[in-house]
Design an enzyme around this catalytic site. Structure first.
Site, PDB file in Angstrom:
ATOM      1  N   CYS A  39      72.538  93.705  80.217  1.00  0.00           N
ATOM      2  CA  CYS A  39      71.140  93.717  80.646  1.00  0.00           C
ATOM      3  C   CYS A  39      70.277  93.064  79.562  1.00  0.00           C
ATOM      4  CB  CYS A  39      70.698  95.158  80.891  1.00  0.00           C
ATOM      5  SG  CYS A  39      68.939  95.351  81.224  1.00  0.00           S
ATOM      6  N   CYS A 150      67.405  87.601  83.147  1.00  0.00           N
ATOM      7  CA  CYS A 150      67.738  88.892  83.750  1.00  0.00           C
ATOM      8  C   CYS A 150      69.128  88.775  84.364  1.00  0.00           C
ATOM      9  CB  CYS A 150      66.716  89.268  84.827  1.00  0.00           C
ATOM     10  SG  CYS A 150      67.140  90.777  85.723  1.00  0.00           S
TER      11      CYS A 150
END
Length: 188
Positions: A39, A150
């Site tokens: 992440c 992302c």
């Protein structure tokens, strides 16, 4: 993967750190030798803290450095980063790229509406493309590369390319996926 608390991109830094610490601890409790924070938001807000203060004797890696290294290794001079608001507010990609080459122009925009749609498997169609138009019209057509800041965004890569073409009438855009770049770096 923390399905209960995802996405992290709209959370405050303290909460991101705590959630990431809990997840990393679970992995070490299951005998992981190395943990890679896939992440981007967790990488920019928790990685250094985890490495230096929480688990200094463990191996924890993130995805931002390999993404930044790719920008410099391929000699890009003007890039944009599309990411969660939390990642953009950190300015981590700009910082990482400028550590390696401060002449690279790095612009970042937050795209807060994308992750909630992707979480519901909306990766193409009118709804996601309307949001992408809103975000991608902020980019000038002369950028050389777009960093997907992302981990969710590779799932909408074809929609990004489609909307980019509609707006700028060119496919002349390299897309950098820091997750992929991390796999390549960490594998060797």
């Amino acid at each position: 993967m923390d399905r209960k608390n995802a996405p992290y991109g709209n959370r405050p830094q303290g909460e991101i750190r705590e959630l990431t610490k809990i997840g990393v601890q679970k992995l070490f409790d299951q005998w992981a030798d190395v943990v890679i924070l896939a992440c981007n938001t967790a990488s920019v807000h928790a990685l250094r803290w985890l490495q230096n203060d929480v688990f200094p004797w463990k191996h924890i890696l993130g995805v931002t450095i390999p993404g930044a290294e790719r920008v410099v290794e391929w000699w890009y001079k003007k890039i944009w980063v599309i990411a969660t608001d939390a990642t953009v507010k950190s300015r981590m990609y700009k910082e990482r790229v400028h550590i390696l080459d401060d002449s690279v122009i790095v612009e970042e925009i937050g795209a807060p509406g994308l992750v909630p749609l992707i979480e519901y498997w909306i990766t193409s169609g009118d709804e996601i493309e309307a949001l992408l138009r809103e975000y991608l019209t902020q980019f000038s057509s002369d950028i050389e590369a777009l960093v997907l800041g992302c981990t969710h965004y590779p799932l909408i890569r074809s929609s990004i390319e489609k909307v980019w073409w509609e707006i700028h009438q060119t496919y002349n855009l390299d897309i950098i996926d820091p997750g992929f770049e991390s796999v390549e770096k960490f594998r060797s």
